[in-house]
Scaffold this motif. Sequence first.
Motif, PDB file in Angstrom:
ATOM      1  N   VAL A  41      13.742  31.230  39.808  1.00  0.00           N
ATOM      2  CA  VAL A  41      15.138  31.308  39.235  1.00  0.00           C
ATOM      3  C   VAL A  41      15.538  29.896  38.572  1.00  0.00           C
ATOM      4  O   VAL A  41      16.175  30.185  37.164  1.00  0.00           O
ATOM      5  CB  VAL A  41      16.260  31.390  40.463  1.00  0.00           C
ATOM      6  CG1 VAL A  41      17.518  31.171  39.860  1.00  0.00           C
ATOM      7  CG2 VAL A  41      15.957  32.540  41.434  1.00  0.00           C
ATOM      8  N   PHE A  42      15.220  28.741  38.834  1.00  0.00           N
ATOM      9  CA  PHE A  42      15.601  27.505  37.827  1.00  0.00           C
ATOM     10  C   PHE A  42      14.610  27.673  36.809  1.00  0.00           C
ATOM     11  O   PHE A  42      15.030  27.126  35.603  1.00  0.00           O
ATOM     12  CB  PHE A  42      15.085  26.403  38.758  1.00  0.00           C
ATOM     13  CG  PHE A  42      16.217  25.916  39.680  1.00  0.00           C
ATOM     14  CD1 PHE A  42      17.823  25.887  39.283  1.00  0.00           C
ATOM     15  CD2 PHE A  42      16.208  25.781  40.947  1.00  0.00           C
ATOM     16  CE1 PHE A  42      18.673  25.429  40.147  1.00  0.00           C
ATOM     17  CE2 PHE A  42      16.933  25.561  42.022  1.00  0.00           C
ATOM     18  CZ  PHE A  42      18.428  25.311  41.515  1.00  0.00           C
ATOM     19  N   LEU A  43      13.368  28.245  36.624  1.00  0.00           N
ATOM     20  CA  LEU A  43      12.625  28.390  35.482  1.00  0.00           C
ATOM     21  C   LEU A  43      13.417  29.097  34.500  1.00  0.00           C
ATOM     22  O   LEU A  43      13.586  28.713  33.134  1.00  0.00           O
ATOM     23  CB  LEU A  43      11.053  28.746  35.778  1.00  0.00           C
ATOM     24  CG  LEU A  43      10.189  27.854  36.492  1.00  0.00           C
ATOM     25  CD1 LEU A  43       8.957  28.727  36.660  1.00  0.00           C
ATOM     26  CD2 LEU A  43       9.921  26.799  35.338  1.00  0.00           C
ATOM     27  N   ALA A  44      13.723  30.574  34.948  1.00  0.00           N
ATOM     28  CA  ALA A  44      14.488  31.133  33.974  1.00  0.00           C
ATOM     29  C   ALA A  44      16.040  30.688  33.599  1.00  0.00           C
ATOM     30  O   ALA A  44      15.998  30.725  32.221  1.00  0.00           O
ATOM     31  CB  ALA A  44      14.999  32.462  34.806  1.00  0.00           C
ATOM     32  N   VAL A  45      16.504  29.843  34.342  1.00  0.00           N
ATOM     33  CA  VAL A  45      17.641  29.210  33.908  1.00  0.00           C
ATOM     34  C   VAL A  45      17.534  28.164  32.888  1.00  0.00           C
ATOM     35  O   VAL A  45      18.467  28.033  31.776  1.00  0.00           O
ATOM     36  CB  VAL A  45      18.669  28.840  35.035  1.00  0.00           C
ATOM     37  CG1 VAL A  45      19.918  28.003  34.666  1.00  0.00           C
ATOM     38  CG2 VAL A  45      18.866  29.927  36.039  1.00  0.00           C
ATOM     39  N   THR A  46      16.614  27.321  33.108  1.00  0.00           N
ATOM     40  CA  THR A  46      16.146  26.156  32.311  1.00  0.00           C
ATOM     41  C   THR A  46      15.231  26.531  31.085  1.00  0.00           C
ATOM     42  O   THR A  46      14.692  25.486  30.415  1.00  0.00           O
ATOM     43  CB  THR A  46      15.793  25.077  33.359  1.00  0.00           C
ATOM     44  OG1 THR A  46      14.427  25.419  33.740  1.00  0.00           O
ATOM     45  CG2 THR A  46      16.891  24.591  34.123  1.00  0.00           C
ATOM     46  N   LEU A  47      14.814  27.802  31.197  1.00  0.00           N
ATOM     47  CA  LEU A  47      13.931  28.101  29.757  1.00  0.00           C
ATOM     48  C   LEU A  47      12.542  27.416  30.127  1.00  0.00           C
ATOM     49  O   LEU A  47      11.970  27.110  28.982  1.00  0.00           O
ATOM     50  CB  LEU A  47      14.482  27.856  28.677  1.00  0.00           C
ATOM     51  CG  LEU A  47      15.708  28.624  28.289  1.00  0.00           C
ATOM     52  CD1 LEU A  47      16.165  28.263  27.046  1.00  0.00           C
ATOM     53  CD2 LEU A  47      15.676  30.302  28.426  1.00  0.00           C
ATOM     54  N   GLY A  48      12.299  27.163  31.475  1.00  0.00           N
ATOM     55  CA  GLY A  48      10.843  26.661  31.508  1.00  0.00           C
ATOM     56  C   GLY A  48      10.680  25.370  31.769  1.00  0.00           C
ATOM     57  O   GLY A  48       9.916  24.590  32.297  1.00  0.00           O
TER      58      GLY A  48
END
Length: 432
Positions: A41-48
């Motif tokens: 989820v955090f990867l998607a929100v922070t663009l990796g």
Amino acid sequence: MTTLDATIAAARARVAAAAPGPVVFLGSERAFWRLMIRGAVFLAVTLGIYRFWLTTDMRRFLWSNTEVLGETLEYTGTARELLIGFLIAVAILIPFYTFIFALALNLGLIGQLASVIGFALLTVLGQYAVYRARRYRLTRTIYRGVRFHQTGSAWRYAICAMLWWTLVAVSLGLLYPLMQSRLERFKMRNTWLGNLQGRFEGSGARLFFRGLFMWLVVVGPLLASIIALAANIDVKALEQIGRGDAGGEEMIRQLTAASPALTAAFGFFVFALVWSMLIAFILYPVFQAMMLRWWVSGLRFGEVVVASRLRTGKVYGCYLRFVGWSMVFSTIGGIVIAICVVIISLIFGLGGSERPLSAEIVSVAVGIVGYLVIALGYSTIYQVKVRLGLWRVVVESIDLANTPALENVSSVGAPASPIGEGLADALNVGGF
């Protein structure tokens, strides 16, 4: 009639069989699922960008849940170190790529060889990064208050690795076992637990003979088909065709007309190629189990001897669970995508000939979100079912001998720079 002594002996044997080994894994799959889902989820929100934090959390989970002789490992690396190392590595690579691009603009021989030169330099740099990244991970790993560390020249390792990979390519993979044994010996004799030096005693010849049958099954038919193709090509006809302006399909037609046996040889080549890819896919868990068992059983630290009881079926189990969960995820994802398409059609009324701009925007947005969910979903399933699964089965297959040698280890070494880890990350090379 069973005697009392026989009953007691059988009970002791059952207890010994059920007792955990000297190395056990304490982590639960459920906790790792939570860690990976939150990370996705955090990867998607922070663009990796969150991947540095996720990698650190994963390593801490795996290290801290690996217990050796009653003591767990400790990982002291931080996400901030990984981020800084990555940024420095990118700053180093930008001039490098600029140099390769400038070479490509040259119209002479150097420009024609720019891709070859770039590939060779990137190969050496990648192997250098692999060694430096390993040094970083070792110096962030602590056991019983003693830090691992690594000595040796990363440039020397990189050049040796590049030469070995060249020989492996020329030999069509036959020299791979010898390369692995030599490189592991280089790495392990420069690996230390405090003042306790490591070494590697795995035999390249033994690995060669264990894997020779797999090589013959996978590469043998493909190699035979290539030889058959070469033997049936009419060289004179090929030279004549080369002087003309025939296209690809026309060239193949003329060659097969000049040598009728070439059609059968080409069919054999296609069959062999499909066969090699399919068998390689099926036998990969066997190969990985063989490599992991061979590698673990070759590790030594001073008088401490490491052995592995890893079974191939357990490695297959990890991959089969990944395939099963992926199929379930794909089915659910397909249903959700179909529902989204129906909802968009109902909302925007796409029955007419013209497609409104708002529908295009929503469709693109849904497509992007769907792609991220699918990619991160498969990645999460892989990390849980394969990476965690393999870590667990490898750890729990380990046996240790002469462990009293670990009692008198003193702490030596200091944390290494995170630049090596960042360079490996930027080049997408190295291990976990």
